[in-house]
Motif scaffolding. Structure first.
Motif, PDB file in Angstrom:
ATOM      1  N   UNK A 165      -6.234 -16.163  -1.076  1.00  0.00           N
ATOM      2  CA  UNK A 165      -6.923 -15.643  -0.456  1.00  0.00           C
ATOM      3  C   UNK A 165      -6.949 -14.121  -1.718  1.00  0.00           C
ATOM      4  N   UNK A 166      -8.558 -14.621  -2.867  1.00  0.00           N
ATOM      5  CA  UNK A 166      -7.970 -13.208  -3.219  1.00  0.00           C
ATOM      6  C   UNK A 166      -8.461 -11.576  -2.657  1.00  0.00           C
ATOM      7  N   UNK A 167      -8.764 -11.506  -1.792  1.00  0.00           N
ATOM      8  CA  UNK A 167      -8.310  -9.762  -1.552  1.00  0.00           C
ATOM      9  C   UNK A 167      -7.513  -9.000  -0.512  1.00  0.00           C
ATOM     10  N   UNK A 168      -6.676 -10.304   0.290  1.00  0.00           N
ATOM     11  CA  UNK A 168      -5.521 -10.145   1.531  1.00  0.00           C
ATOM     12  C   UNK A 168      -4.693  -8.940   0.023  1.00  0.00           C
ATOM     13  N   UNK A 169      -4.152  -8.034   0.418  1.00  0.00           N
ATOM     14  CA  UNK A 169      -2.861  -7.491   0.726  1.00  0.00           C
ATOM     15  C   UNK A 169      -1.548  -7.607   1.047  1.00  0.00           C
ATOM     16  N   UNK A 170      -1.475  -6.933   2.608  1.00  0.00           N
ATOM     17  CA  UNK A 170      -1.155  -7.704   3.643  1.00  0.00           C
ATOM     18  C   UNK A 170      -1.802  -8.114   5.104  1.00  0.00           C
ATOM     19  N   UNK A 171      -1.098  -8.566   6.080  1.00  0.00           N
ATOM     20  CA  UNK A 171      -1.180  -9.843   7.119  1.00  0.00           C
ATOM     21  C   UNK A 171      -1.517  -8.282   8.162  1.00  0.00           C
ATOM     22  N   UNK A 172      -0.803  -7.002   7.305  1.00  0.00           N
ATOM     23  CA  UNK A 172      -1.295  -6.024   8.751  1.00  0.00           C
ATOM     24  C   UNK A 172      -0.636  -4.978   8.143  1.00  0.00           C
ATOM     25  N   UNK A 173      -0.717  -4.088   8.659  1.00  0.00           N
ATOM     26  CA  UNK A 173      -0.012  -1.903   7.696  1.00  0.00           C
ATOM     27  C   UNK A 173       1.081  -0.958   8.995  1.00  0.00           C
ATOM     28  N   UNK A 174       1.887  -1.915   9.659  1.00  0.00           N
ATOM     29  CA  UNK A 174       2.960  -1.687   9.978  1.00  0.00           C
ATOM     30  C   UNK A 174       3.557  -1.034   8.991  1.00  0.00           C
ATOM     31  N   UNK A 175       4.288   0.309   9.373  1.00  0.00           N
ATOM     32  CA  UNK A 175       5.160   0.962   9.047  1.00  0.00           C
ATOM     33  C   UNK A 175       6.059   0.152   8.113  1.00  0.00           C
ATOM     34  N   UNK A 176       7.010  -0.095   8.848  1.00  0.00           N
ATOM     35  CA  UNK A 176       7.707  -1.013   8.065  1.00  0.00           C
ATOM     36  C   UNK A 176       7.091  -2.686   7.433  1.00  0.00           C
ATOM     37  N   UNK A 177       6.184  -2.523   6.597  1.00  0.00           N
ATOM     38  CA  UNK A 177       5.447  -3.227   6.255  1.00  0.00           C
ATOM     39  C   UNK A 177       5.081  -2.486   4.677  1.00  0.00           C
ATOM     40  N   UNK A 178       4.361  -1.175   5.219  1.00  0.00           N
ATOM     41  CA  UNK A 178       3.983  -0.331   4.254  1.00  0.00           C
ATOM     42  C   UNK A 178       5.376   0.229   3.078  1.00  0.00           C
TER      43      UNK A 178
END
Length: 443
Positions: A165-178
């Motif tokens: 998947x060339x451009x995806x960095x994460x599957x969500x933008x949750x504070x825990x993911x950040x």
């Protein structure tokens, strides 16, 4: 990877329709009066490539094996095992079991998701280890999953294409993911999220890379080059996630367009050029490193609808050209791909995007080229009730599946079928179809 039937595109492109309305009508009229194929409004007429004998190749009978969110592998429960040796044994045993099952079904190619987001399932010097393996981004899983997959698959006579998947960095933008991404700053290597924060955009509640930045395209190319140069992969595949937007969450690339979009009157054309540059760059790099490694893309099944372009398909589906900013037909015409695997995730009876209409349309596209055509089939819909697509549940979905495979094998331009996705082979609702596949493809 499903391409969703949509009419929202009518609103997004309303202005273009008004300006092109007369031109479209005239082009359609001319096309109906001529025996030649209709000419596209957006893609120049491609000069047919000189014919050359193709090497005999067994038709692809493939499956996508997904690792994002652990949808197919590794087992979700394995991540909670505190003992590393036990975790490794469980993950490796699960993968070997899957490969044994695929071998018995007659599957000869696995499209293995090695880059589900901004992390890797191989020992990368560019990307941190994927958290799908241990539950923590950057944690060494204690073995190399890509190398293990290659060893075990090749041992069984199964080819492996590394799926990115060339451009995806994460599957969500949750504070825990950040927070987890930020914690990789001291890792070697850290996440691109902290290394190049200026490359990151938000779209569809995900962090993604901005494809309009030349360094981003170079960075993606370097990742592919790392895998191709270090591993005995049989192929490389990009999925359909190029510019991924939703009406409520657009990629904010206005500043990027202002900086790099000189010469383009419309941002849409600039975006398509960015995507094309990436495809060309990756294709050229792979051929320089290992000419025998195939490069392909699995795009949304509809390039353009005929209502927007005389050269488009007789469909009413979400179009890759207009919504993902990917001129997939042009890539085939220019010879940038060894194969293309459009996702035709609809039955024969789905009027908005009939399977047979699209399969034949793609067969016509590849006919004068050297690009092979594999068709992506919606195994995930088999046995699932749908008011709009009831055929998937009639007699366990076997008649619909049989019609699709029969058509694929009847058209010489279609060189194989890929099932989406592996874990659906193990679900109760698909078992009649799985038995049929084993009787048709199995050893």
């Amino acid at each position: 990877m499903e391409s969703i039937i949509s009419t929202s595109r009518c609103f997004a492109l309303a202005a273009k329709v008004k300006t092109l309305g007369c031109l479209v009508a005239a082009a359609l009229l001319l096309a109906s009066c001529a025996s030649k194929p209709p000419v596209s409004l957006v893609t120049p007429v491609a000069k047919p490539l000189p014919l050359k004998p193709l090497q005999h190749q067994e038709p692809v009978r493939g499956v996508w094996l997904t690792t994002v969110s652990r949808l197919d592998w590794p087992p979700v429960a394995s991540v909670n095992i505190s003992n590393a040796a036990s975790r490794i044994r469980q993950q490796q045993a699960a993968l070997k079991h899957k490969l044994d099952n695929l071998k018995s079904l007659g599957i000869n190619t696995v499209f293995f998701q090695v880059k589900p987001d901004g992390t890797a399932l191989w020992a990368s010097k560019i990307l941190p280890w994927s958290d799908t393996l241990t539950g923590k981004i950057g944690a060494d899983p204690g073995y190399d999953p890509l190398q293990f997959m290659l060893d075990e698959a090749h041992k069984r006579g199964i080819k492996v294409h590394a799926w990115f998947n060339p451009y995806r960095v994460s599957t969500n933008t949750k504070p825990s993911t950040v927070a987890e991404l930020n914690r990789t700053l001291s890792d070697r290597p850290p996440s691109v999220f902290v290394l190049h924060r200026d490359w990151i955009r938000t779209s569809g509640e995900r962090f993604v890379l901005d494809p309009g930045i030349p360094e981003v395209r170079d960075w993606i190319t370097s990742i592919v080059a790392e895998v191709v140069s270090r591993y005995a992969v049989d192929g490389v595949q990009f999925d359909d996630y190029f510019y991924t937007e939703t009406p409520a969450s657009r990629i904010n690339d206005s500043e990027t367009f202002q900086q790099y979009g000189q010469g383009f009157a419309a941002k849409a054309d600039w975006r398509r050029n960015n995507t094309e540059q990436l495809i060309e760059q990756v294709s050229r790099t792979i051929k320089q490193l290992k000419p025998e490694v195939e490069f392909g893309v699995s795009p949304a099944g509809v390039w353009r609808n005929r209502s927007f372009d005389p050269a488009g398909s007789d469909t009413r589906g979400a179009a890759a050209y207009d919504e993902s900013f990917a001129d997939t037909r042009k890539w085939v015409q220019q010879g940038l791909l060894d194969y293309i695997a459009p996702q035709l995730y609809w039955p024969f009876a789905r009027d908005a995007a009939r399977y047979d209409v699209l399969a034949k349309w793609w067969a016509d596209v590849v006919r004068p080229t050297h690009t092979r055509l594999y068709i992506g089939v919606a195994l995930y819909k088999v046995g699932e009730f749908s008011k709009k697509e009831p055929d998937w549940t009639i007699n366990g979905g076997v008649p619909e599946l049989k019609k699709q495979l029969d058509l694929n094998e009847s058209l010489p331009q279609i060189n194989g079928t890929i099932l989406f996705r592996e874990d659906h082979l193990n679900q109760p609702q698909t078992q009649e179809a799985v038995r049929y596949l084993r009787s048709r493809w199995g050893n």
